[in-house]
Design a protein around this motif. Structure first.
Motif, PDB file in Angstrom:
ATOM      1  N   ASP A 194       0.825  -1.207   0.000  1.00 61.46           N
ATOM      2  CA  ASP A 194       0.000   0.000   0.000  1.00 61.46           C
ATOM      3  C   ASP A 194       0.860   1.259   0.000  1.00 61.46           C
ATOM      4  OD1 ASP A 194      -2.292  -1.471  -0.077  1.00 61.46           O
ATOM      5  OD2 ASP A 194      -2.833  -1.185   2.024  1.00 61.46           O
ATOM      6  N   THR A 195       2.016   1.190   0.654  1.00 66.06           N
ATOM      7  CA  THR A 195       2.922   2.345   0.667  1.00 66.06           C
ATOM      8  C   THR A 195       3.483   2.606  -0.723  1.00 66.06           C
ATOM      9  OG1 THR A 195       3.533   1.878   2.965  1.00 66.06           O
ATOM     10  CG2 THR A 195       4.999   3.306   1.708  1.00 66.06           C
ATOM     11  N   VAL A 196       3.908   1.554  -1.397  1.00 69.16           N
ATOM     12  CA  VAL A 196       4.419   1.706  -2.768  1.00 69.16           C
ATOM     13  C   VAL A 196       3.313   2.215  -3.690  1.00 69.16           C
ATOM     14  CG1 VAL A 196       5.324   0.472  -4.771  1.00 69.16           C
ATOM     15  CG2 VAL A 196       6.242   0.003  -2.491  1.00 69.16           C
ATOM     16  N   HIS A 197       2.103   1.688  -3.504  1.00 74.99           N
ATOM     17  CA  HIS A 197       0.966   2.148  -4.308  1.00 74.99           C
ATOM     18  C   HIS A 197       0.755   3.650  -4.108  1.00 74.99           C
ATOM     19  CE1 HIS A 197      -3.266   2.860  -5.355  1.00 74.99           C
ATOM     20  NE2 HIS A 197      -3.183   1.795  -6.132  1.00 74.99           N
ATOM     21  N   ALA A 198       0.778   4.107  -2.864  1.00 78.80           N
ATOM     22  CA  ALA A 198       0.559   5.528  -2.574  1.00 78.80           C
ATOM     23  C   ALA A 198       1.653   6.396  -3.182  1.00 78.80           C
ATOM     24  CB  ALA A 198       0.492   5.745  -1.065  1.00 78.80           C
ATOM     25  N   LEU A 199       2.910   5.995  -3.009  1.00 83.16           N
ATOM     26  CA  LEU A 199       4.016   6.792  -3.533  1.00 83.16           C
ATOM     27  C   LEU A 199       3.965   6.888  -5.051  1.00 83.16           C
ATOM     28  CD1 LEU A 199       6.880   5.377  -1.285  1.00 83.16           C
ATOM     29  CD2 LEU A 199       5.929   7.678  -1.176  1.00 83.16           C
ATOM     30  N   SER A 200       3.753   5.755  -5.708  1.00 87.02           N
ATOM     31  CA  SER A 200       3.772   5.752  -7.173  1.00 87.02           C
ATOM     32  C   SER A 200       2.590   6.518  -7.745  1.00 87.02           C
ATOM     33  CB  SER A 200       3.785   4.317  -7.700  1.00 87.02           C
ATOM     34  OG  SER A 200       2.641   3.599  -7.275  1.00 87.02           O
ATOM     35  N   HIS A 201       1.419   6.380  -7.128  1.00 89.61           N
ATOM     36  CA  HIS A 201       0.247   7.062  -7.660  1.00 89.61           C
ATOM     37  C   HIS A 201       0.259   8.557  -7.357  1.00 89.61           C
ATOM     38  CE1 HIS A 201      -1.065   2.980  -8.391  1.00 89.61           C
ATOM     39  NE2 HIS A 201      -2.041   3.459  -9.136  1.00 89.61           N
ATOM     40  N   ALA A 202       0.789   8.949  -6.206  1.00 95.37           N
ATOM     41  CA  ALA A 202       0.933  10.382  -5.921  1.00 95.37           C
ATOM     42  C   ALA A 202       1.901  11.017  -6.913  1.00 95.37           C
ATOM     43  CB  ALA A 202       1.409  10.594  -4.492  1.00 95.37           C
ATOM     44  N   ALA A 203       3.006  10.323  -7.192  1.00 98.74           N
ATOM     45  CA  ALA A 203       3.974  10.850  -8.152  1.00 98.74           C
ATOM     46  C   ALA A 203       3.352  10.972  -9.538  1.00 98.74           C
ATOM     47  CB  ALA A 203       5.203   9.944  -8.197  1.00 98.74           C
ATOM     48  N   LEU A 204       2.579   9.977  -9.941  1.00100.20           N
ATOM     49  CA  LEU A 204       1.945  10.024 -11.262  1.00100.20           C
ATOM     50  C   LEU A 204       0.894  11.124 -11.328  1.00100.20           C
ATOM     51  CD1 LEU A 204       1.851   8.748 -14.065  1.00100.20           C
ATOM     52  CD2 LEU A 204       0.118   7.152 -13.196  1.00100.20           C
ATOM     53  N   THR A 205       0.176  11.353 -10.234  1.00100.08           N
ATOM     54  CA  THR A 205      -0.815  12.435 -10.200  1.00100.08           C
ATOM     55  C   THR A 205      -0.141  13.780 -10.428  1.00100.08           C
ATOM     56  OG1 THR A 205      -2.301  11.216  -8.731  1.00100.08           O
ATOM     57  CG2 THR A 205      -2.544  13.603  -8.783  1.00100.08           C
ATOM     58  N   VAL A 206       0.966  14.032  -9.740  1.00100.73           N
ATOM     59  CA  VAL A 206       1.694  15.294  -9.918  1.00100.73           C
ATOM     60  C   VAL A 206       2.224  15.409 -11.337  1.00100.73           C
ATOM     61  CG1 VAL A 206       3.717  16.616  -9.199  1.00100.73           C
ATOM     62  CG2 VAL A 206       2.291  15.504  -7.472  1.00100.73           C
ATOM     63  N   ALA A 207       2.773  14.314 -11.851  1.00103.74           N
ATOM     64  CA  ALA A 207       3.299  14.349 -13.217  1.00103.74           C
ATOM     65  C   ALA A 207       2.189  14.609 -14.230  1.00103.74           C
ATOM     66  CB  ALA A 207       4.008  13.030 -13.528  1.00103.74           C
ATOM     67  N   ALA A 208       1.027  13.979 -14.038  1.00104.71           N
ATOM     68  CA  ALA A 208      -0.091  14.179 -14.961  1.00104.71           C
ATOM     69  C   ALA A 208      -0.573  15.620 -14.930  1.00104.71           C
ATOM     70  CB  ALA A 208      -1.234  13.224 -14.606  1.00104.71           C
ATOM     71  N   SER A 210       1.159  18.282 -13.973  1.00110.28           N
ATOM     72  CA  SER A 210       2.190  19.232 -14.420  1.00110.28           C
ATOM     73  C   SER A 210       2.393  19.192 -15.934  1.00110.28           C
ATOM     74  CB  SER A 210       3.516  18.943 -13.712  1.00110.28           C
ATOM     75  OG  SER A 210       4.020  17.669 -14.075  1.00110.28           O
ATOM     76  N   THR A 211       2.060  18.062 -16.568  1.00109.54           N
ATOM     77  CA  THR A 211       2.261  17.942 -18.013  1.00109.54           C
ATOM     78  C   THR A 211       0.972  18.021 -18.803  1.00109.54           C
ATOM     79  OG1 THR A 211       2.145  15.513 -17.874  1.00109.54           O
ATOM     80  CG2 THR A 211       4.329  16.541 -17.688  1.00109.54           C
ATOM     81  N   GLY A 212      -0.164  18.152 -18.111  1.00111.61           N
ATOM     82  CA  GLY A 212      -1.438  18.232 -18.804  1.00111.61           C
ATOM     83  C   GLY A 212      -1.943  16.915 -19.332  1.00111.61           C
ATOM     84  N   ARG A 213      -1.445  15.799 -18.807  1.00113.39           N
ATOM     85  CA  ARG A 213      -1.889  14.475 -19.244  1.00113.39           C
ATOM     86  C   ARG A 213      -3.183  14.105 -18.516  1.00113.39           C
ATOM     87  NH1 ARG A 213       1.470  10.665 -21.368  1.00113.39           N
ATOM     88  NH2 ARG A 213      -0.466   9.420 -21.377  1.00113.39           N
ATOM     89  N   LEU A 214      -4.280  14.742 -18.931  1.00105.69           N
ATOM     90  CA  LEU A 214      -5.567  14.502 -18.280  1.00105.69           C
ATOM     91  C   LEU A 214      -6.004  13.047 -18.395  1.00105.69           C
ATOM     92  CD1 LEU A 214      -7.590  17.679 -19.379  1.00105.69           C
ATOM     93  CD2 LEU A 214      -6.078  17.376 -17.403  1.00105.69           C
ATOM     94  N   ASP A 215      -5.540  12.363 -19.437  1.00108.94           N
ATOM     95  CA  ASP A 215      -5.925  10.965 -19.635  1.00108.94           C
ATOM     96  C   ASP A 215      -5.377  10.039 -18.556  1.00108.94           C
ATOM     97  OD1 ASP A 215      -3.392  11.716 -21.019  1.00108.94           O
ATOM     98  OD2 ASP A 215      -3.261   9.554 -21.378  1.00108.94           O
ATOM     99  N   LEU A 216      -4.333  10.474 -17.854  1.00114.68           N
ATOM    100  CA  LEU A 216      -3.722   9.639 -16.819  1.00114.68           C
ATOM    101  C   LEU A 216      -4.394   9.766 -15.459  1.00114.68           C
ATOM    102  CD1 LEU A 216       0.104  10.070 -17.527  1.00114.68           C
ATOM    103  CD2 LEU A 216      -1.300   8.041 -17.938  1.00114.68           C
ATOM    104  N   LEU A 217      -5.223  10.785 -15.284  1.00116.52           N
ATOM    105  CA  LEU A 217      -5.754  11.050 -13.948  1.00116.52           C
ATOM    106  C   LEU A 217      -6.609   9.902 -13.419  1.00116.52           C
ATOM    107  CD1 LEU A 217      -6.649  14.852 -14.223  1.00116.52           C
ATOM    108  CD2 LEU A 217      -4.713  13.805 -13.020  1.00116.52           C
ATOM    109  N   LYS A 218      -7.350   9.237 -14.288  1.00117.10           N
ATOM    110  CA  LYS A 218      -8.191   8.127 -13.848  1.00117.10           C
ATOM    111  C   LYS A 218      -7.356   7.050 -13.165  1.00117.10           C
ATOM    112  CE  LYS A 218     -11.236   4.483 -15.629  1.00117.10           C
ATOM    113  NZ  LYS A 218     -11.907   3.928 -16.834  1.00117.10           N
ATOM    114  N   HIS A 219      -6.169   6.784 -13.697  1.00116.96           N
ATOM    115  CA  HIS A 219      -5.293   5.758 -13.143  1.00116.96           C
ATOM    116  C   HIS A 219      -4.461   6.317 -11.986  1.00116.96           C
ATOM    117  CE1 HIS A 219      -6.432   3.597 -16.735  1.00116.96           C
ATOM    118  NE2 HIS A 219      -6.040   4.642 -17.452  1.00116.96           N
ATOM    119  N   ALA A 220      -4.007   7.554 -12.133  1.00115.19           N
ATOM    120  CA  ALA A 220      -3.096   8.126 -11.144  1.00115.19           C
ATOM    121  C   ALA A 220      -3.754   8.356  -9.788  1.00115.19           C
ATOM    122  CB  ALA A 220      -2.534   9.448 -11.672  1.00115.19           C
TER     123      ALA A 220
END
Length: 306
Positions: A194-208, A210-220
């Motif tokens: 669960d910790t790895v899940h939280a870290l990876s998804h929080a990072a992906l949310t910020v990346a999405a 910051s880059t305007g990748r709205l398509d990633l938000l559902k997964h992030a």
């Protein structure tokens, strides 16, 4: 130094914290406001206005005036006598940063009265330590999207402009949920997975974001840290998290501690289908409330002379 205005206004916005996996670290500023009108006079008066603030103290024990005193203590000076009129559009105890908006407005108002003795960074660190986390107060101070950390050294932040076409719809139920109650249901420890899940998804949310990748938000924006534990406190939350993307949303998340639920959508598209879905969730769960499209606030706290 510019002479102090006899009367000025401070406006601080609402905010949505966490954005799914960014627990206590991600915040978004929204266009509902807490407004203070501050007038120098011979004695101190605290004047809450409107039905939403009818139960709040009309004296120096008011939360906003106590926030003003925090700034004064930090500076080592006394506040001058003032009349503080308080109005708010931010619903209380709904997960939209009402306490953060009040705290930020009070700290900033006192800083104006005390010749702006504190910098933005000092105000943010002070606000974060008063709140215990920086996500809501950073969004209220800075506007836009705030990515924050709070540690023994200080409060560190990056403010980001939200993607150009990112829209926000919120479902605000007509019941309150205290942050303390919502935090009490969280586990004391989390598994490595669960910790790895939280870290990876929080990072992906910020990346999405910051880059305007709205398509990633559902997964992030998937989260196992707080939303699954708080779902029993918020009827319909699971329905929204699982179904919003099938009705026009890019993603969905519990807003702060709840019970408000936030949905991202593409602002170029109509939100009628999403509104119908969210209103249906309320009906099926026996809830009353509001569904609103809210612009993202880009300015943060504002001070203006009257």
């Amino acid at each position: 130094m510019k002479p102090l205005a006899q009367r000025f206004t401070v406006r601080a916005p609402a905010s949505s914290a966490n954005l799914g996996p960014g627990f206590d670290s991600l915040g978004l500023s929204l266009s509902l406001f807490t407004t203070l009108r501050v007038t120098r006079q011979s004695r101190t008066e605290i004047v809450p206005l409107g039905p939403d603030l009818a139960a709040t103290p009309a004296d120096e024990s008011n939360y906003i005036y106590r926030a003003m005193q925090v700034t004064a203590r930090r500076v080592g000076r006394e506040l001058p006598p003032v009349r503080v009129e308080i109005e708010t559009q931010v619903p209380l105890a709904r997960g939209l940063g009402s306490s953060a908006a009040a705290l930020v407005a009070g700290l900033v108002a006192a800083n104006v009265l005390l010749d702006e003795a504190l910098s933005l960074e000092e105000l943010l660190d002070m606000a974060a330590r008063e709140e215990g986390h920086a996500d809501n107060v950073a969004a209220a101070l800075l506007g836009g999207v705030a990515v924050t950390t709070l540690d023994k050294v200080g409060t560190h932040f990056v403010r980001m402009e939200p993607p150009a076409h990112l829209g926000v719809t919120v479902l605000i139920p007509d019941f309150e949920l205290s942050t303390s109650k919502a935090r009490a249901v969280l586990p004391r420890e989390y598994s490595r997975a669960d910790t790895v899940h939280a870290l990876s998804h929080a990072a992906l949310t910020v990346a999405a974001l910051s880059t305007g990748r709205l398509d990633l938000l559902k997964h992030a924006m998937q989260d196992y840290v707080h939303q699954i534990w708080r779902a029993p406190l918020v009827p319909g939350l699971t329905d929204v998290l699982e179904g919003a993307a099938d009705h026009g949303a890019l993603s969905a998340a519990l807003s702060g501690a709840g019970p408000t639920v936030l949905c991202f959508h593409d602002a170029r598209e109509d939100t009628g289908r999403l509104h119908a879905f969210l209103n249906g969730v309320m009906r099926r769960n026996g809830l009353e409330g509001r569904v609103l499209d809210l612009p993202i606030d880009l300015q943060g706290v504002l001070v203006s002379e009257d």
